[in-house]
Scaffold this motif. Structure first.
Motif, PDB file in Angstrom:
ATOM      1  N   GLU A   1     -28.774-100.612  28.032  1.00 43.79           N
ATOM      2  CA  GLU A   1     -30.192-100.949  29.637  1.00 43.79           C
ATOM      3  C   GLU A   1     -29.919-102.003  30.063  1.00 43.79           C
ATOM      4  OE1 GLU A   1     -34.158-100.477  29.025  1.00 43.79           O
ATOM      5  OE2 GLU A   1     -33.388 -97.677  27.900  1.00 43.79           O
ATOM      6  N   ILE A   2     -29.678-103.493  28.989  1.00 44.19           N
ATOM      7  CA  ILE A   2     -29.768-104.698  30.002  1.00 44.19           C
ATOM      8  C   ILE A   2     -28.114-104.753  30.165  1.00 44.19           C
ATOM      9  CG2 ILE A   2     -30.251-107.467  28.609  1.00 44.19           C
ATOM     10  CD1 ILE A   2     -32.000-105.775  28.681  1.00 44.19           C
ATOM     11  N   ARG A   3     -27.066-104.821  29.371  1.00 42.58           N
ATOM     12  CA  ARG A   3     -25.798-104.417  29.588  1.00 42.58           C
ATOM     13  C   ARG A   3     -25.592-103.446  31.273  1.00 42.58           C
ATOM     14  NH1 ARG A   3     -24.383-103.688  24.498  1.00 42.58           N
ATOM     15  NH2 ARG A   3     -23.229-105.639  23.702  1.00 42.58           N
ATOM     16  N   THR A   4     -25.991-102.753  31.290  1.00 43.23           N
ATOM     17  CA  THR A   4     -26.350-102.392  32.873  1.00 43.23           C
ATOM     18  C   THR A   4     -26.555-102.982  33.783  1.00 43.23           C
ATOM     19  OG1 THR A   4     -26.002 -99.781  32.022  1.00 43.23           O
ATOM     20  CG2 THR A   4     -26.998-100.371  33.831  1.00 43.23           C
ATOM     21  N   LEU A   5     -28.263-103.527  33.552  1.00 45.27           N
ATOM     22  CA  LEU A   5     -28.835-104.561  34.801  1.00 45.27           C
ATOM     23  C   LEU A   5     -27.929-105.886  35.398  1.00 45.27           C
ATOM     24  CD1 LEU A   5     -32.203-103.662  33.219  1.00 45.27           C
ATOM     25  CD2 LEU A   5     -31.209-102.679  35.213  1.00 45.27           C
ATOM     26  N   ILE A   6     -27.028-106.346  33.828  1.00 43.13           N
ATOM     27  CA  ILE A   6     -26.604-107.603  34.257  1.00 43.13           C
ATOM     28  C   ILE A   6     -25.093-107.002  34.847  1.00 43.13           C
ATOM     29  CG2 ILE A   6     -24.711-108.668  33.351  1.00 43.13           C
ATOM     30  CD1 ILE A   6     -27.105-108.676  30.374  1.00 43.13           C
TER      31      ILE A   6
ATOM     32  N   PRO B   1     -21.201-110.692  11.504  1.00 42.06           N
ATOM     33  CA  PRO B   1     -20.125-109.786  12.142  1.00 42.06           C
ATOM     34  C   PRO B   1     -19.596-109.450  13.328  1.00 42.06           C
ATOM     35  CG  PRO B   1     -21.150-108.884   9.858  1.00 42.06           C
ATOM     36  CD  PRO B   1     -22.321-110.075  10.476  1.00 42.06           C
ATOM     37  N   GLY B   2     -21.234-109.092  13.443  1.00 43.99           N
ATOM     38  CA  GLY B   2     -20.204-108.541  15.104  1.00 43.99           C
ATOM     39  C   GLY B   2     -20.825-109.681  15.883  1.00 43.99           C
ATOM     40  N   GLY B   3     -20.954-110.966  15.638  1.00 47.31           N
ATOM     41  CA  GLY B   3     -20.954-111.923  16.985  1.00 47.31           C
ATOM     42  C   GLY B   3     -22.894-112.059  17.679  1.00 47.31           C
ATOM     43  N   VAL B   4     -22.455-112.417  18.984  1.00 47.91           N
ATOM     44  CA  VAL B   4     -22.829-112.531  20.085  1.00 47.91           C
ATOM     45  C   VAL B   4     -22.828-112.615  21.178  1.00 47.91           C
ATOM     46  CG1 VAL B   4     -24.616-113.594  21.183  1.00 47.91           C
ATOM     47  CG2 VAL B   4     -24.448-114.674  18.607  1.00 47.91           C
ATOM     48  N   PRO B   5     -23.231-111.303  22.087  1.00 44.99           N
ATOM     49  CA  PRO B   5     -22.429-111.147  23.328  1.00 44.99           C
ATOM     50  C   PRO B   5     -22.652-112.495  24.535  1.00 44.99           C
ATOM     51  CG  PRO B   5     -23.305-108.779  22.741  1.00 44.99           C
ATOM     52  CD  PRO B   5     -23.568-110.341  21.421  1.00 44.99           C
ATOM     53  N   THR B   6     -21.694-112.483  25.329  1.00 45.84           N
ATOM     54  CA  THR B   6     -22.456-113.969  26.034  1.00 45.84           C
ATOM     55  C   THR B   6     -21.061-112.606  27.327  1.00 45.84           C
ATOM     56  OG1 THR B   6     -20.491-114.690  25.076  1.00 45.84           O
ATOM     57  CG2 THR B   6     -22.194-115.808  24.341  1.00 45.84           C
ATOM     58  N   PHE B   7     -22.093-112.976  28.550  1.00 46.32           N
ATOM     59  CA  PHE B   7     -21.991-113.259  29.116  1.00 46.32           C
ATOM     60  C   PHE B   7     -21.788-113.897  30.478  1.00 46.32           C
ATOM     61  CE2 PHE B   7     -25.013-109.219  27.930  1.00 46.32           C
ATOM     62  CZ  PHE B   7     -24.057-107.666  27.774  1.00 46.32           C
ATOM     63  N   SER B   8     -20.592-114.377  31.376  1.00 49.70           N
ATOM     64  CA  SER B   8     -19.865-115.138  32.072  1.00 49.70           C
ATOM     65  C   SER B   8     -19.668-114.960  33.606  1.00 49.70           C
ATOM     66  CB  SER B   8     -18.856-116.593  30.914  1.00 49.70           C
ATOM     67  OG  SER B   8     -19.742-116.639  29.722  1.00 49.70           O
TER      68      SER B   8
ATOM     69  N   ASP C   1     -18.526-117.763  36.611  1.00 51.00           N
ATOM     70  CA  ASP C   1     -18.613-119.755  37.010  1.00 51.00           C
ATOM     71  C   ASP C   1     -19.360-120.230  36.056  1.00 51.00           C
ATOM     72  OD1 ASP C   1     -16.419-118.771  39.132  1.00 51.00           O
ATOM     73  OD2 ASP C   1     -18.104-118.669  40.013  1.00 51.00           O
ATOM     74  N   GLY C   2     -19.016-119.757  34.540  1.00 51.87           N
ATOM     75  CA  GLY C   2     -20.319-120.264  33.492  1.00 51.87           C
ATOM     76  C   GLY C   2     -20.950-119.245  32.599  1.00 51.87           C
ATOM     77  N   LEU C   3     -21.696-119.860  31.369  1.00 48.50           N
ATOM     78  CA  LEU C   3     -22.604-119.127  30.811  1.00 48.50           C
ATOM     79  C   LEU C   3     -23.363-118.874  31.439  1.00 48.50           C
ATOM     80  CD1 LEU C   3     -23.737-117.896  28.357  1.00 48.50           C
ATOM     81  CD2 LEU C   3     -24.505-120.094  27.609  1.00 48.50           C
ATOM     82  N   VAL C   4     -23.719-117.311  32.073  1.00 49.51           N
ATOM     83  CA  VAL C   4     -25.179-116.451  32.426  1.00 49.51           C
ATOM     84  C   VAL C   4     -26.268-116.525  31.057  1.00 49.51           C
ATOM     85  CG1 VAL C   4     -26.118-114.544  33.914  1.00 49.51           C
ATOM     86  CG2 VAL C   4     -23.907-115.618  34.389  1.00 49.51           C
ATOM     87  N   CYS C   5     -25.837-115.769  30.150  1.00 44.03           N
ATOM     88  CA  CYS C   5     -27.081-115.472  29.121  1.00 44.03           C
ATOM     89  C   CYS C   5     -26.197-114.923  27.939  1.00 44.03           C
ATOM     90  CB  CYS C   5     -28.163-114.830  30.336  1.00 44.03           C
ATOM     91  SG  CYS C   5     -27.527-113.252  30.065  1.00 44.03           S
ATOM     92  N   THR C   6     -27.388-115.283  27.039  1.00 45.06           N
ATOM     93  CA  THR C   6     -26.199-114.030  26.051  1.00 45.06           C
ATOM     94  C   THR C   6     -27.572-112.933  25.342  1.00 45.06           C
ATOM     95  OG1 THR C   6     -27.869-115.620  24.243  1.00 45.06           O
ATOM     96  CG2 THR C   6     -25.597-116.282  24.870  1.00 45.06           C
ATOM     97  N   LEU C   7     -27.582-111.758  24.438  1.00 50.56           N
ATOM     98  CA  LEU C   7     -27.917-110.867  24.237  1.00 50.56           C
ATOM     99  C   LEU C   7     -27.370-110.854  22.943  1.00 50.56           C
ATOM    100  CD1 LEU C   7     -29.231-108.249  25.201  1.00 50.56           C
ATOM    101  CD2 LEU C   7     -26.857-106.948  25.382  1.00 50.56           C
ATOM    102  N   GLU C   8     -28.770-111.123  21.695  1.00 49.66           N
ATOM    103  CA  GLU C   8     -29.273-110.431  20.578  1.00 49.66           C
ATOM    104  C   GLU C   8     -29.931-110.173  19.971  1.00 49.66           C
ATOM    105  OE1 GLU C   8     -28.472-115.191  18.813  1.00 49.66           O
ATOM    106  OE2 GLU C   8     -30.017-115.690  20.831  1.00 49.66           O
ATOM    107  N   THR C   9     -29.524-109.040  18.906  1.00 49.05           N
ATOM    108  CA  THR C   9     -30.516-108.565  18.219  1.00 49.05           C
ATOM    109  C   THR C   9     -31.120-108.728  17.343  1.00 49.05           C
ATOM    110  OG1 THR C   9     -28.866-106.355  19.292  1.00 49.05           O
ATOM    111  CG2 THR C   9     -30.494-105.577  17.405  1.00 49.05           C
ATOM    112  N   TYR C  10     -32.156-108.451  17.511  1.00 47.66           N
ATOM    113  CA  TYR C  10     -33.479-109.304  16.009  1.00 47.66           C
ATOM    114  C   TYR C  10     -33.945-107.965  15.123  1.00 47.66           C
ATOM    115  CZ  TYR C  10     -32.491-113.830  17.635  1.00 47.66           C
ATOM    116  OH  TYR C  10     -32.065-114.680  18.203  1.00 47.66           O
ATOM    117  N   LYS C  11     -34.589-108.275  13.888  1.00 45.99           N
ATOM    118  CA  LYS C  11     -35.641-107.039  13.574  1.00 45.99           C
ATOM    119  C   LYS C  11     -36.850-106.086  14.422  1.00 45.99           C
ATOM    120  CE  LYS C  11     -37.651-106.043   9.658  1.00 45.99           C
ATOM    121  NZ  LYS C  11     -37.885-105.844   7.942  1.00 45.99           N
TER     122      LYS C  11
END
Length: 113
Positions: free
Chosen positions: A12-17, A36-43, A45-55
């Protein structure tokens, strides 16, 4: 990422971005043994935001969030950080989609400064 409610919310967040900025690029960064899956980053013209999953939540961190207008008070985490701000979303939380899209657009505008 996971296969429970967090995966659906992350999508849902990806869709909004992408609704906010269709040209934004998603990359996976910071892979390590503990994540191992890393952190999705959205850029764009520079970094906009990151999307992390926690418990217990999804966290969207805006690298320059402290410089962004947030009249709808979407930011609810890292509020005392010097530069960044974040949005923590738990399973039962409702996200103001329009205000979130406005934050993405403001972050891109700041990058383009």
């Amino acid at each position: 990422m996971t296969t429970d409610w967090r995966e659906e919310r992350a999508d849902e967040i990806r869709t909004l971005i992408l609704r906010a900025e269709p040209d934004i690029a998603e990359e996976i960064k910071w892979r390590k043994p503990s994540n191992p899956g890393g952190v999705p980053t959205f850029s764009l013209d520079g970094l906009v935001c990151t999307l992390e999953t926690y418990k217990d939540k999804i966290k969207v961190t805006f690298g320059q969030g402290a410089s962004l207008p947030d009249p709808a008070k979407v930011f609810n985490a890292s509020l005392t950080a010097g530069t960044r701000r974040a949005v923590d979303i738990k399973e039962s939380d409702t996200l103001d989609a329009d205000a979130f899209v406005d934050l993405i657009r403001a972050a891109v505008a700041l990058n383009r400064g």
